[in-house]
Design a protein around this motif. Sequence first.
Motif, mmCIF file in Angstrom:
data_model
loop_
_atom_site.group_PDB
_atom_site.id
_atom_site.type_symbol
_atom_site.label_atom_id
_atom_site.label_comp_id
_atom_site.label_asym_id
_atom_site.label_seq_id
_atom_site.Cartn_x
_atom_site.Cartn_y
_atom_site.Cartn_z
ATOM 1 N N ARG A 10 0.945 -1.234 0.047
ATOM 2 C CA ARG A 10 -0.155 0.019 0.153
ATOM 3 C C ARG A 10 0.746 1.382 0.051
ATOM 4 N NH1 ARG A 10 -5.466 -1.113 2.839
ATOM 5 N NH2 ARG A 10 -5.526 -3.292 2.484
ATOM 6 N N SER A 11 2.017 1.064 -0.126
ATOM 7 C CA SER A 11 2.864 2.439 -0.039
ATOM 8 C C SER A 11 2.664 3.352 -1.156
ATOM 9 C CB SER A 11 4.510 1.950 0.033
ATOM 10 O OG SER A 11 4.713 1.323 -1.071
ATOM 11 N N ASP A 12 2.563 2.700 -2.292
ATOM 12 C CA ASP A 12 2.152 3.580 -3.450
ATOM 13 C C ASP A 12 0.998 4.514 -3.341
ATOM 14 O OD1 ASP A 12 4.439 2.761 -4.678
ATOM 15 O OD2 ASP A 12 3.445 1.159 -6.024
ATOM 16 N N ILE A 13 -0.295 3.846 -2.750
ATOM 17 C CA ILE A 13 -1.537 4.426 -2.539
ATOM 18 C C ILE A 13 -1.117 5.420 -1.313
ATOM 19 C CG2 ILE A 13 -3.732 4.060 -1.470
ATOM 20 C CD1 ILE A 13 -3.529 1.152 -2.413
ATOM 21 N N TRP A 14 -0.462 5.322 -0.368
ATOM 22 C CA TRP A 14 -0.320 6.200 0.533
ATOM 23 C C TRP A 14 0.695 7.391 0.180
ATOM 24 C CZ3 TRP A 14 -2.591 6.859 5.159
ATOM 25 C CH2 TRP A 14 -3.193 5.812 5.604
ATOM 26 N N VAL A 15 1.449 7.049 -0.576
ATOM 27 C CA VAL A 15 2.373 8.164 -1.377
ATOM 28 C C VAL A 15 1.372 9.207 -1.997
ATOM 29 C CG1 VAL A 15 4.269 8.814 -2.899
ATOM 30 C CG2 VAL A 15 4.537 7.061 -1.019
ATOM 31 N N SER A 16 0.513 8.526 -2.891
ATOM 32 C CA SER A 16 -0.516 9.145 -3.985
ATOM 33 C C SER A 16 -1.202 10.141 -3.088
ATOM 34 C CB SER A 16 -1.040 8.116 -4.728
ATOM 35 O OG SER A 16 -1.816 9.066 -5.642
ATOM 36 N N ARG A 17 -1.816 9.586 -2.104
ATOM 37 C CA ARG A 17 -2.981 10.326 -1.211
ATOM 38 C C ARG A 17 -2.033 11.346 -0.439
ATOM 39 N NH1 ARG A 17 -6.840 5.687 1.293
ATOM 40 N NH2 ARG A 17 -7.815 5.227 -0.843
ATOM 41 N N LEU A 18 -0.673 11.185 0.032
ATOM 42 C CA LEU A 18 -0.164 12.169 0.690
ATOM 43 C C LEU A 18 0.094 13.415 -0.241
ATOM 44 C CD1 LEU A 18 2.129 10.267 3.181
ATOM 45 C CD2 LEU A 18 0.027 11.762 3.930
ATOM 46 N N ARG A 19 0.523 12.933 -1.408
ATOM 47 C CA ARG A 19 0.954 14.172 -2.411
ATOM 48 C C ARG A 19 -0.456 14.961 -2.831
ATOM 49 N NH1 ARG A 19 4.532 10.306 -6.244
ATOM 50 N NH2 ARG A 19 6.551 10.763 -5.075
ATOM 51 N N ASP A 20 -1.452 14.377 -2.669
ATOM 52 C CA ASP A 20 -2.637 15.030 -3.174
ATOM 53 C C ASP A 20 -3.050 16.067 -1.834
ATOM 54 O OD1 ASP A 20 -3.032 13.782 -5.513
ATOM 55 O OD2 ASP A 20 -4.583 12.403 -4.716
ATOM 56 N N HIS A 21 -2.916 15.592 -0.708
ATOM 57 C CA HIS A 21 -3.078 16.347 0.265
ATOM 58 C C HIS A 21 -2.259 17.447 0.672
ATOM 59 C CE1 HIS A 21 -6.587 14.166 2.165
ATOM 60 N NE2 HIS A 21 -5.649 12.903 2.081
ATOM 61 N N ALA A 22 -1.129 17.058 0.322
ATOM 62 C CA ALA A 22 0.206 18.371 0.445
ATOM 63 C C ALA A 22 -0.339 19.532 -0.688
ATOM 64 C CB ALA A 22 1.466 17.767 0.321
ATOM 65 N N LYS A 23 -0.556 19.014 -1.717
ATOM 66 C CA LYS A 23 -0.985 19.905 -2.891
ATOM 67 C C LYS A 23 -2.051 20.747 -2.529
ATOM 68 C CE LYS A 23 -2.130 20.206 -7.778
ATOM 69 N NZ LYS A 23 -2.209 19.510 -9.239
ATOM 70 N N ARG A 24 -3.014 20.152 -1.985
ATOM 71 C CA ARG A 24 -4.299 20.968 -1.460
ATOM 72 C C ARG A 24 -4.152 21.827 -0.119
ATOM 73 N NH1 ARG A 24 -8.459 16.700 -0.304
ATOM 74 N NH2 ARG A 24 -7.103 15.382 -1.748
ATOM 75 N N MET A 25 -2.967 21.330 0.457
ATOM 76 C CA MET A 25 -2.826 22.272 1.571
ATOM 77 C C MET A 25 -1.718 23.535 1.275
ATOM 78 S SD MET A 25 -1.989 19.521 4.415
ATOM 79 C CE MET A 25 -1.115 20.632 5.720
ATOM 80 N N GLY A 26 -0.992 23.477 0.115
ATOM 81 C CA GLY A 26 -0.234 24.491 -0.333
ATOM 82 C C GLY A 26 -0.799 25.637 -1.184
ATOM 83 N N GLU A 27 -2.109 25.327 -1.665
ATOM 84 C CA GLU A 27 -2.993 26.169 -2.364
ATOM 85 C C GLU A 27 -3.738 27.250 -1.572
ATOM 86 O OE1 GLU A 27 -5.840 23.606 -4.433
ATOM 87 O OE2 GLU A 27 -3.897 22.828 -5.935
ATOM 88 N N GLY A 28 -3.859 26.842 -0.202
ATOM 89 C CA GLY A 28 -4.626 27.615 0.569
ATOM 90 C C GLY A 28 -3.767 29.059 1.338
ATOM 91 N N ARG A 29 -4.496 29.647 1.840
ATOM 92 C CA ARG A 29 -3.811 30.902 2.660
ATOM 93 C C ARG A 29 -3.441 30.435 3.865
ATOM 94 N NH1 ARG A 29 -7.257 36.104 2.510
ATOM 95 N NH2 ARG A 29 -8.367 34.617 4.161
ATOM 96 N N GLY A 30 -3.612 29.388 4.313
ATOM 97 C CA GLY A 30 -3.208 28.984 5.567
ATOM 98 C C GLY A 30 -4.204 29.611 6.868
ATOM 99 N N LEU A 31 -3.858 29.540 7.935
ATOM 100 C CA LEU A 31 -4.916 30.056 9.103
ATOM 101 C C LEU A 31 -4.915 31.315 8.903
ATOM 102 C CD1 LEU A 31 -6.516 29.167 11.479
ATOM 103 C CD2 LEU A 31 -4.446 29.545 12.735
ATOM 104 N N VAL A 32 -6.096 31.974 9.006
ATOM 105 C CA VAL A 32 -6.538 33.600 8.789
ATOM 106 C C VAL A 32 -7.218 33.735 10.137
ATOM 107 C CG1 VAL A 32 -7.479 35.520 7.562
ATOM 108 C CG2 VAL A 32 -6.314 33.421 6.350
#
Length: 148
Positions: A10-32
Amino acid sequence: MSSHPPKADRSDIWVSRLRDHAKRMGEGRGLVVEGRLTRMVGLTLESVGCRAAIGGQCDVVSSNGTHIEAEVVGFGEESLYLMPTGDIRGLEQGARVIPTGSVCEAQVSLRPRERFWDIPVPKIDSAFDSLFVPRPSRSLALRDNLAS
């Protein structure tokens, strides 16, 4: 005989999901951190509870749905002073003040002798270009005063 199914990789699945989450987190402004509107004097709004730089933009949102933009023009110990850039009707005390993270910008014309609305303005000195009006030298006036 083993009753356990074979382990799946399952390592490929976890890596893929973590990359997706990291990408979405990088798009936001963070805590406002939001503030609230505490006072209005003339057109100057005062808010507490948030921080922004001079020239920064904030959204001011009332409980009745009124939404305006404002620019940070000053600050105190715990306060931000804002200047609204739109209609302030319907604004009320306690409205939410949300820093946007952007800075106000204005377009400036670099063309000489023109106003910002691009209407040509005649050169003032052109009327006097052909005239030569001699001015008395200050040193000559001082010399004449000392001589007498």
